[in-house]
Design a protein around this motif. Sequence first.
Motif, PDB file in Angstrom:
ATOM      1  N   ASP A  45       0.634   5.809  -0.359  1.00 38.49           N
ATOM      2  CA  ASP A  45      -0.232   6.986  -0.265  1.00 38.49           C
ATOM      3  C   ASP A  45       0.116   7.970  -1.387  1.00 38.49           C
ATOM      4  O   ASP A  45       1.183   8.562  -1.389  1.00 38.49           O
TER       5      ASP A  45
ATOM      6  N   THR B 101       0.849  -1.186   0.000  1.00 43.45           N
ATOM      7  CA  THR B 101       0.000   0.000   0.000  1.00 43.45           C
ATOM      8  C   THR B 101       0.890   1.243   0.000  1.00 43.45           C
ATOM      9  O   THR B 101       1.939   1.267   0.652  1.00 43.45           O
TER      10      THR B 101
ATOM     11  N   ALA C 271      -4.164  10.782  -0.957  1.00 41.48           N
ATOM     12  CA  ALA C 271      -5.529  10.680  -0.428  1.00 41.48           C
ATOM     13  C   ALA C 271      -5.660   9.497   0.518  1.00 41.48           C
ATOM     14  O   ALA C 271      -6.737   8.931   0.672  1.00 41.48           O
ATOM     15  N   GLY C 272      -4.569   9.094   1.149  1.00 42.87           N
ATOM     16  CA  GLY C 272      -4.582   7.950   2.048  1.00 42.87           C
ATOM     17  C   GLY C 272      -4.016   6.709   1.382  1.00 42.87           C
ATOM     18  O   GLY C 272      -3.857   6.660   0.149  1.00 42.87           O
ATOM     19  N   PRO C 273      -3.688   5.683   2.182  1.00 43.84           N
ATOM     20  CA  PRO C 273      -3.082   4.461   1.644  1.00 43.84           C
ATOM     21  C   PRO C 273      -3.992   3.771   0.630  1.00 43.84           C
ATOM     22  O   PRO C 273      -5.207   3.665   0.829  1.00 43.84           O
ATOM     23  N   GLU C 274      -3.389   3.318  -0.469  1.00 47.58           N
ATOM     24  CA  GLU C 274      -4.116   2.600  -1.517  1.00 47.58           C
ATOM     25  C   GLU C 274      -3.291   1.389  -1.946  1.00 47.58           C
ATOM     26  O   GLU C 274      -2.051   1.432  -1.915  1.00 47.58           O
TER      27      GLU C 274
ATOM     28  N   ARG D 194      -1.082   1.847  -9.077  1.00 47.06           N
ATOM     29  CA  ARG D 194      -2.252   1.758  -8.206  1.00 47.06           C
ATOM     30  C   ARG D 194      -3.181   0.688  -8.750  1.00 47.06           C
ATOM     31  O   ARG D 194      -3.484   0.636  -9.935  1.00 47.06           O
TER      32      ARG D 194
END
Length: 352
Positions: free
Chosen positions: A198, A196, A201-204, A231
């Motif tokens: 970032d 994951t 917009a936050g961890p993806e 991603r």
Amino acid sequence: MSDGRILLYGATGYTGRLIAQRAKAQGLDMLLAGRSNEAVAAVATPLGLPYLAVGLDDPAKLDEALAGIRVVLHVAGPFSATSKPMVEACLRKGVHYLDITGEIEVFEACAARDAAARTAGVMLMPGVGFDVVPSDCMALHVKNRLPSATTLTLAMNGLSNMSRGTAKTSVEALGKGTAIRKGGRIVEIDEIPRKTLDFGAGPEPVIGISWGDVATAYHSTSIPDIEVFFRETPEMARMMGMPKFLRKLLGSRPGQAVLKRAINLMPAGPGEDIRNTARATVLAKARDSTGALVRSRLETPEPYALTVETALLIVGRVLAGDAPIGYQTPAKAYGADLILEVPGTRRDELNA
């Protein structure tokens, strides 16, 4: 830009059409080319640009087509099949070569022709689009921030709307493992790396892919260990989540034929509204043997829109006489800040 004629080979494809339109708007002296006279004429005539039809399987006619050409911008994929004959013609005729590949094998094949390019007095620079200008510049940027770096991680977000050509190139990797660079050598691992990250917009979730930077970032930075991630999208998750035997089957010649017929039914590529509004992000992280870490982020226009900008930006450098001979990467030739010359780009440091 200085004088000089550009040959755009592959002008009938999705990206080729976009580049031809922008070149016309910029007043560039561009000759459009491709295999089919009818198809090339359909692109060139409305733009008032000259054109010709020539196949890559006819070296003599290809040499004739390069008469009076200063630089070739080769945009006809898959580059694993089309790059070599055009590179060899450029070497024979003393013409600079650019393309928009993201294929590791093509980068390494061009690198292997470095000595021949120097003898011919030409520059070979594959990867002048989204593959790999922004990520190559970010790789060198974090290397400059941490000169002792021994590992490099690159990650990208924003290539969810693929052209048919990009999709066809992507499915060619289905039956293969994931390419990474380890100890300075490109190796293929069976597992698909996942983690994951970032993007802002936050961890993806991200998935490891065999992207061109596995080849180019080493030439630009000399960092020995390199991995590249994208991603994760639902489509990517489904594709990568297939059982290994099914991926091998789809990677076979019959499987590839089925997949590519299906891809031909897709839209040619993202529409103008998406190209004008979508954004992409590139993360770069470098670490050294002591654990020191630097992280940087780049935001760019939509990938196909960016490809038009970066390809013509580098064409302009060549026409102005700025074309270091031999095999080159974008960042090695023009520096880490090259990407910042493109309107709509922004680079941020994520740690001091």
